[in-house]
Design an enzyme around this catalytic site. Structure first.
Site, short mmCIF file in Angstrom:
data_model
loop_
_atom_site.label_atom_id
_atom_site.label_comp_id
_atom_site.label_asym_id
_atom_site.label_seq_id
_atom_site.Cartn_x
_atom_site.Cartn_y
_atom_site.Cartn_z
N GLU A 241 4.26 57.37 29.60
CA GLU A 241 3.01 57.51 28.83
C GLU A 241 3.20 57.86 27.35
OE1 GLU A 241 0.61 60.30 31.05
OE2 GLU A 241 0.47 58.99 32.78
N GLU B 197 2.30 53.58 40.79
CA GLU B 197 1.39 54.68 41.18
C GLU B 197 0.05 54.12 41.64
OE1 GLU B 197 1.18 57.73 38.14
OE2 GLU B 197 3.30 57.51 37.63
C1 XIL Z 1 -0.13 63.74 38.77
C2 XIL Z 1 0.03 64.36 40.14
O1 XIL Z 1 -0.39 63.45 41.11
C3 XIL Z 1 -0.75 65.66 40.22
O2 XIL Z 1 -0.47 66.32 41.44
C4 XIL Z 1 -0.41 66.57 39.05
O3 XIL Z 1 -1.24 67.69 39.06
C5 XIL Z 1 -0.57 65.84 37.73
O4 XIL Z 1 0.22 64.65 37.75
N1 XIL Z 1 0.45 59.60 35.86
C6 XIL Z 1 1.70 60.04 36.24
C7 XIL Z 1 1.83 61.02 37.32
O5 XIL Z 1 2.72 59.52 35.74
O6 XIL Z 1 2.93 61.87 37.15
C8 XIL Z 1 0.57 61.83 37.51
O7 XIL Z 1 0.73 62.63 38.67
C9 XIL Z 1 -0.64 60.93 37.61
C10 XIL Z 1 -0.79 60.12 36.36
#
Ligand code: XIL
Length: 335
Positions: A132, A239
């Site tokens: 990101e 994801e």
């Molecule tokens: C999220 C997790 O799912 C949560 O449990 C945590 O509180 C915050 O992070 N993009 C990403 C992930 O790359 O690491 C994130 O994961 C969701 C968005």
């Protein structure tokens, strides 16, 4: 055991799931073993959790996931080496509390990446190296993170270089969200092209896939995969979840006592969306090297608290009782 996602998709790509250590016991662990052949730690390998003090690493949770992957012969993706969130408190400051300079920050980044990547060499086949870094603001390329404010854009190339030095065999990914949206896609494309022109050791792009019943369209999805793969990069969906709400943070908090509205109509739209996504993924089986869900079932998802707390979401293929949903049946319907 009955066929799982990994079996239906064995001629296509590995099917993965984000996990927290507690899921590796009990009913959830059985489901994981039966359905998936890849895992990503949801949180425990992020810099804050794994490197809480300058000279202290916390390996226990990460090691548990690694051991489970080994035992069950599953692939493992590492997530994430350099991100602006979930960073440890000490990272950007010296012992007096002053912000450190670029040289010192890159030294810390190198030490972190070397330590974590070398520890899991041979177990983790792919790393999300930078997560990101691209801005949401369309007038900029880079997010105004502390990484960027201190080092300028150099931290990105350095992170890839350090990861490559630490494990030359690991596949190294840039990972981000909303990068199937055409405008952000075009900015990321330019940025990736520059990395490649500068011979930065990057292997692929992770499209997070935090999508919804509203987006993306089939064309947007195809165009994004085409665009990134035209740079010679592998593409993974890292994801995946399909929210029943729009992405933008304009949805109010749920009021006390209000019913969750996972209506048959929303279920149907979500099922259609999942069906379309996987039809496209199958078309791209030579480009896509993995599809990973961002958690197991509707029992728990980060979308239950993000972007607003107290609003239940139902974004995955298994329901709150770990049973396969309609969307699951459609995803494997081609077989
Ligand atoms: C999220 C997790 O799912 C949560 O449990 C945590 O509180 C915050 O992070 N993009 C990403 C992930 O790359 O690491 C994130 O994961 C969701 C968005």
């Amino acid at each position: 055991s009955i066929m799982g996602l990994k079996d239906y998709y064995q001629d296509y790509f590995p099917v993965g799931v984000a996990v927290y250590p507690e899921a590796l016991e009990g009913e959830q662990s059985k489901l994981i073993i039966n359905e998936f052949n890849s895992m990503t730690p949801e949180n425990v390998m992020k810099m804050g959790p794994i490197h809480p003090e300058p000279n202290t690493y916390y390996w226990k949770d990460a090691d548990k996931i690694v051991a489970f992957a080994r035992k069950n012969n599953m692939k493992l993706r590492g997530h994430a080496l350099c991100w602006h969130q979930q960073t440890p408190d000490w990272l950007f400051t010296d012992s007096l509390g002053n912000t450190i300079g670029k040289k010192a920050l890159l030294k810390r980044l190198k030490e972190h990446i070397y330590t974590v990547v070398k520890r899991y060499k041979g177990d983790i086949y792919a790393w999300d190296v930078v997560n990101e870094a691209v801005a949401d603001d369309s007038t900029k390329i880079f997010r105004e993170s502390e990484w960027y404010q201190i080092s300028g854009e150099e931290f990105v190339a350095k992170a890839f270089q350090y990861a490559h030095e630490a494990d030359p065999n690991a596949k190294l990914f840039y990972n981000d969200y909303n990068i199937v949206r055409p405008e952000k896609r075009r900015r990321l494309y330019k940025f990736l092209k520059k990395l490649i022109d500068n011979e930065v050791p990057i292997d692929g792009v992770g499209i997070q896939g935090h999508w919804s019943i509203f987006e993306p369209t089939e064309n947007e999805l195809r165009q994004a995969i085409d665009s990134y793969s035209s740079l010679g990069l592998k593409v993974q969906i890292t994801e995946l979840d399909v929210s029943i709400y729009p992405w933008e943070k304009n949805v109010r908090e749920k009021r006390e006592g209000e019913k969750d509205d996972y209506t048959p109509e929303l279920k149907k739209r979500q099922t259609d969306q999942y069906e379309m996504f996987f039809r496209v993924f199958r078309d791209y089986k030579n480009t896509l090297t993995g599809v990973t869900f961002w958690n197991i079932s509707d029992q728990y998802s980060w979308l239950d608290t993000y972007p607003v707390p107290g609003r239940k979401n139902y974004p995955l293929l298994f329901d709150q009782n770990l049973q396969r949903k309609q969307a699951y049946e459609k995803v494997v319907d081609f077989y």
